[in-house]
Design a protein around this motif. Sequence first.
Motif, PDB file in Angstrom:
ATOM      1  N   LYS B  81      21.572  50.310  46.777  1.00 40.14           N
ATOM      2  CA  LYS B  81      22.082  50.428  45.403  1.00 40.14           C
ATOM      3  C   LYS B  81      23.614  50.520  45.410  1.00 40.14           C
ATOM      4  CE  LYS B  81      20.849  52.621  41.104  1.00 40.14           C
ATOM      5  NZ  LYS B  81      20.370  53.850  40.483  1.00 40.14           N
ATOM      6  N   ARG B  82      24.158  51.237  46.396  1.00 40.56           N
ATOM      7  CA  ARG B  82      25.623  51.333  46.487  1.00 40.56           C
ATOM      8  C   ARG B  82      26.230  49.951  46.746  1.00 40.56           C
ATOM      9  NH1 ARG B  82      24.388  56.310  49.256  1.00 40.56           N
ATOM     10  NH2 ARG B  82      24.493  55.355  51.319  1.00 40.56           N
ATOM     11  N   LEU B  83      25.566  49.170  47.604  1.00 37.55           N
ATOM     12  CA  LEU B  83      26.053  47.812  47.907  1.00 37.55           C
ATOM     13  C   LEU B  83      26.016  46.953  46.645  1.00 37.55           C
ATOM     14  CD1 LEU B  83      26.919  45.574  49.913  1.00 37.55           C
ATOM     15  CD2 LEU B  83      24.504  45.223  50.455  1.00 37.55           C
ATOM     16  N   ALA B  84      24.904  47.050  45.897  1.00 35.16           N
ATOM     17  CA  ALA B  84      24.752  46.248  44.672  1.00 35.16           C
ATOM     18  C   ALA B  84      25.846  46.596  43.671  1.00 35.16           C
ATOM     19  CB  ALA B  84      23.374  46.481  44.063  1.00 35.16           C
ATOM     20  N   GLU B  85      26.181  47.871  43.585  1.00 35.04           N
ATOM     21  CA  GLU B  85      27.214  48.288  42.626  1.00 35.04           C
ATOM     22  C   GLU B  85      28.601  47.847  43.082  1.00 35.04           C
ATOM     23  OE1 GLU B  85      26.332  52.417  42.364  1.00 35.04           O
ATOM     24  OE2 GLU B  85      24.639  52.063  41.004  1.00 35.04           O
ATOM     25  N   ALA B  86      28.816  47.808  44.395  1.00 31.41           N
ATOM     26  CA  ALA B  86      30.134  47.428  44.919  1.00 31.41           C
ATOM     27  C   ALA B  86      30.421  45.949  44.688  1.00 31.41           C
ATOM     28  CB  ALA B  86      30.206  47.747  46.409  1.00 31.41           C
ATOM     29  N   VAL B 183      33.054  44.965  51.602  1.00 31.96           N
ATOM     30  CA  VAL B 183      33.192  44.363  50.268  1.00 31.96           C
ATOM     31  C   VAL B 183      34.319  45.069  49.512  1.00 31.96           C
ATOM     32  CG1 VAL B 183      32.063  44.138  48.017  1.00 31.96           C
ATOM     33  CG2 VAL B 183      30.798  43.584  50.096  1.00 31.96           C
ATOM     34  N   LEU B 184      34.308  46.390  49.559  1.00 36.55           N
ATOM     35  CA  LEU B 184      35.324  47.152  48.820  1.00 36.55           C
ATOM     36  C   LEU B 184      36.725  46.897  49.385  1.00 36.55           C
ATOM     37  CD1 LEU B 184      33.362  50.502  48.340  1.00 36.55           C
ATOM     38  CD2 LEU B 184      33.875  48.792  46.591  1.00 36.55           C
ATOM     39  N   ARG B 185      36.805  46.776  50.727  1.00 36.66           N
ATOM     40  CA  ARG B 185      38.119  46.505  51.350  1.00 36.66           C
ATOM     41  C   ARG B 185      38.668  45.150  50.914  1.00 36.66           C
ATOM     42  NH1 ARG B 185      39.230  43.581  55.535  1.00 36.66           N
ATOM     43  NH2 ARG B 185      37.169  43.671  56.511  1.00 36.66           N
ATOM     44  N   LEU B 186      37.765  44.143  50.926  1.00 39.75           N
ATOM     45  CA  LEU B 186      38.219  42.804  50.524  1.00 39.75           C
ATOM     46  C   LEU B 186      38.666  42.798  49.065  1.00 39.75           C
ATOM     47  CD1 LEU B 186      35.572  40.460  52.223  1.00 39.75           C
ATOM     48  CD2 LEU B 186      37.985  40.693  52.806  1.00 39.75           C
ATOM     49  N   LYS B 187      37.943  43.549  48.247  1.00 40.44           N
ATOM     50  CA  LYS B 187      38.319  43.617  46.836  1.00 40.44           C
ATOM     51  C   LYS B 187      39.708  44.262  46.686  1.00 40.44           C
ATOM     52  CE  LYS B 187      34.678  43.938  43.655  1.00 40.44           C
ATOM     53  NZ  LYS B 187      33.581  44.703  43.050  1.00 40.44           N
ATOM     54  N   LYS B 188      39.927  45.286  47.506  1.00 41.06           N
ATOM     55  CA  LYS B 188      41.215  45.982  47.490  1.00 41.06           C
ATOM     56  C   LYS B 188      42.334  45.033  47.914  1.00 41.06           C
ATOM     57  CE  LYS B 188      41.877  50.848  48.345  1.00 41.06           C
ATOM     58  NZ  LYS B 188      41.543  51.898  49.287  1.00 41.06           N
ATOM     59  N   GLU B 189      41.982  44.143  48.848  1.00 36.72           N
ATOM     60  CA  GLU B 189      42.986  43.176  49.338  1.00 36.72           C
ATOM     61  C   GLU B 189      43.217  42.030  48.356  1.00 36.72           C
ATOM     62  OE1 GLU B 189      41.834  43.998  54.047  1.00 36.72           O
ATOM     63  OE2 GLU B 189      41.554  41.988  53.202  1.00 36.72           O
ATOM     64  N   GLY B 190      42.467  42.049  47.264  1.00 34.59           N
ATOM     65  CA  GLY B 190      42.725  41.039  46.234  1.00 34.59           C
ATOM     66  C   GLY B 190      41.665  39.974  46.094  1.00 34.59           C
ATOM     67  N   VAL B 191      40.608  40.047  46.902  1.00 34.15           N
ATOM     68  CA  VAL B 191      39.531  39.055  46.762  1.00 34.15           C
ATOM     69  C   VAL B 191      38.690  39.467  45.562  1.00 34.15           C
ATOM     70  CG1 VAL B 191      37.555  37.945  47.869  1.00 34.15           C
ATOM     71  CG2 VAL B 191      39.479  38.732  49.249  1.00 34.15           C
TER      72      VAL B 191
END
Lengths: 301, 214
Positions: B81-86, B183-191
Amino acid sequence: MSKEKIKISEAMWDFMPPEYQDMVDRATYGNNQRSWKDIGSSKELIEQHSLCAGCPESIAFRYILASLPNPEDTVMVGSTGCTSLVFPHVAIQNIHSLFGNQNAIASGLKRALKVRFPDKIKDVVVLAGDGATVDIGLDMTMQSWFRGEMFTTICFDNELYANTGGQESGLMQKGFVSKMAPVGKLFEKVRLPEIAFESGCHYVACLTVSKPNRVEKVIRNAVLVAREFGPTYVQLYTPCILEIGKQSMEGLDEMKDAEAIGQRFVAKEYMTDNVKAFLKEQDAKDKAAKKAAKAAAAAAK
Amino acid sequence: MSGYQVKPGPEAFLPPSASSMGIVLPDPGEGHIEGRIVPEDEAYELAARKFLEAKVPTLFPGPLVLWHWNDNAAEKAKAIKRLAEAIPARIIPMADYRPKYPKIIPEVEINPNHPNLTIWHNKIDACIFIGVHCHQANLALKIIRGGTSCYTMAMCAQAGHEDACLSFRDASVAKIDKLTETVLRLKKEGVKSQGDEFKQFRNNYTVSYKPSYE
């Protein structure tokens, strides 16, 4: 499997299809008072099936699954035939055997369960058609009775091989003409209930499935006696409406006609004296439990 | 070696099993990407990118995590569920391996005997199987590869799935969480997630109801 394992991970509850939520919330696992009367008001252990419309076998399946005293700890063994079209849809552990060897499979299974779970009640119930029980599998059926294997054998007797086009079976009545047996049966219907009793079954019943109360009683008796004494056998008339030229809505009438006085499916039971005393005691216990449950429900209101 | 690669399909009505084409399973600490054995970190990175660049990223949890048969299963369910939300991604359960009769509802469930129906109906272009028994996962992965263009991934609790385009092995709560962190790291990096907006299916009549687990 046990009742404790039939629960959904909390995080996944919202995503589960409704029928699985119902299975956890509204099924009758673990309910000592479960009966055919729960049908319609609780989640059934069989709802959709791939049998013909109006097939009495589907009615029989519903009654049997609603009557098992311990469904979460029951393993059913099926065989090739119309029943094998239903087993993939039931919410009870089940094994499909090769055509005819269902009682051999059940023998091994029951013994293994006893070794693996010595302190638990695990019921094994064989459910097969008349072809598997009386013709192709008669050897395995009778050998399991001779050995005194402690499980229940249920035979759906539709008096022919239904899903292969209507060939003659041992349980077909004498003189009956079917699509694949145009000459007509030349010998009498095999008297398997009597043979079963003589072969070591402690409790034997033969009836139609027109009356749910009676089916429930018989199935419950058979399972409870198999736990305590040894093999039990139940033969249920589930006519194949297609093969005997009836309409979908005529299955019930056919069963009622077949159980009329003087007909071949007049309800009959055979049991040993020990079993008779045991069942009498069991009846008294059931009545007391029902009375207590009723009183508790009234008090809660 | 045949040079076979486990690419998204549609490949054929009956695609060959990847193992019969020479694809091998990863060893502990490794993953596989399209048949190539890679360090596990590389697989995390690509899996996270595949989810973020997909229009309809979807997680398919199986019975091993859907049912609370032990505490670890319940913890894995929470991690999913945490993965789905991320990501964010849909969750569509594979609640049952029995063939469904008369039909499945593809918004609500996926069945291993015809998983392509759920993929087609929801236009799923990247998915991951978690908590599905190996045989059923391989069956579903092959059918999906055969008839759809979905990028398939598998988080296997045992030795991995050669029939997935990307596979992890020895799944655990920590591994699912590591994918979430990637996933969260990549999002932080701008993806940015390229996913379409969606409404997660929930059963209306049970929305207010939750079972109590002690």
